[in-house]
Design a protein around this motif. Structure first.
Motif, short mmCIF file in Angstrom:
data_model
loop_
_atom_site.label_atom_id
_atom_site.label_comp_id
_atom_site.label_asym_id
_atom_site.label_seq_id
_atom_site.Cartn_x
_atom_site.Cartn_y
_atom_site.Cartn_z
N SER A 102 0.97 -0.98 -0.11
CA SER A 102 0.09 -0.26 -0.29
C SER A 102 1.20 1.02 -0.17
O SER A 102 -0.08 2.12 -0.43
N GLU B 199 1.18 9.28 0.12
CA GLU B 199 -0.12 9.29 1.39
C GLU B 199 -1.13 10.33 1.78
O GLU B 199 -1.85 10.40 2.15
N SER C 280 3.74 1.36 -1.53
CA SER C 280 4.31 1.44 -2.78
C SER C 280 3.80 1.78 -3.20
O SER C 280 3.29 2.95 -4.51
N VAL C 281 2.21 1.65 -3.73
CA VAL C 281 1.31 2.18 -4.80
C VAL C 281 0.72 3.98 -4.46
O VAL C 281 0.15 4.35 -5.34
N ASN C 282 1.08 4.04 -2.78
CA ASN C 282 0.81 5.29 -2.63
C ASN C 282 1.55 6.59 -3.56
O ASN C 282 1.87 7.44 -3.66
N LYS C 283 2.61 5.85 -3.19
CA LYS C 283 3.81 6.48 -3.36
C LYS C 283 3.94 6.88 -5.24
O LYS C 283 4.33 7.76 -6.19
N VAL C 284 3.05 5.86 -5.93
CA VAL C 284 2.96 5.92 -7.74
C VAL C 284 1.87 7.17 -8.03
O VAL C 284 1.88 7.53 -8.98
N ILE C 285 0.88 6.66 -7.02
CA ILE C 285 0.05 7.30 -7.08
C ILE C 285 -0.58 8.69 -6.79
O ILE C 285 -1.41 9.61 -6.67
#
Length: 114
Positions: free
Chosen positions: A99, A109, A101-106
């Protein structure tokens, strides 16, 4: 909003072990609890839940037993094992890394989604 089954599928072990860490539950109770706690995001059907429970049981993360419920009806309850508790710690760590890592991409946080 309907959530992709692939996203849900990758988190079922984490979700079920988390519930069973709190207390032993029978199948329909797990379905109901997941739906309530997720504001209806996770609406499992029996045909979806029971294969997952059997998989977790085959891996010795949970075990089942028969007991009478509050209504006096005998039900199959599921209980987390020591091995399941260890796996839950691992699943939580995987989820945390995923989660973040996904937040960093999109967008990070702290960013609100629009």
């Amino acid at each position: 909003m309907k959530i992709d089954k692939g996203l849900i599928g990758g988190s079922t072990t984490l979700l079920i072990l988390s519930l069973l860490k709190e207390k032993d539950q029978y199948g329909y109770e797990i379905i109901k609890e997941l739906k309530e706690r997720s504001d209806s995001t996770f609406e499992f059907k029996e045909g979806t839940l029971y294969p997952v429970l059997h998989k977790l049981q085959n891996k010795a993360y949970i075990k089942s037993y028969l007991a009478k419920g509050e209504t006096g009806k005998e039900r199959k309850y599921y209980k987390i094992t020591d091995k399941g508790l260890k796996q839950l710690v691992e699943e939580k760590e995987k989820w945390k890394v995923f989660s973040l890592s996904v937040n960093k991409v999109i967008g990070g946080e702290s960013h609100a989604f629009s």
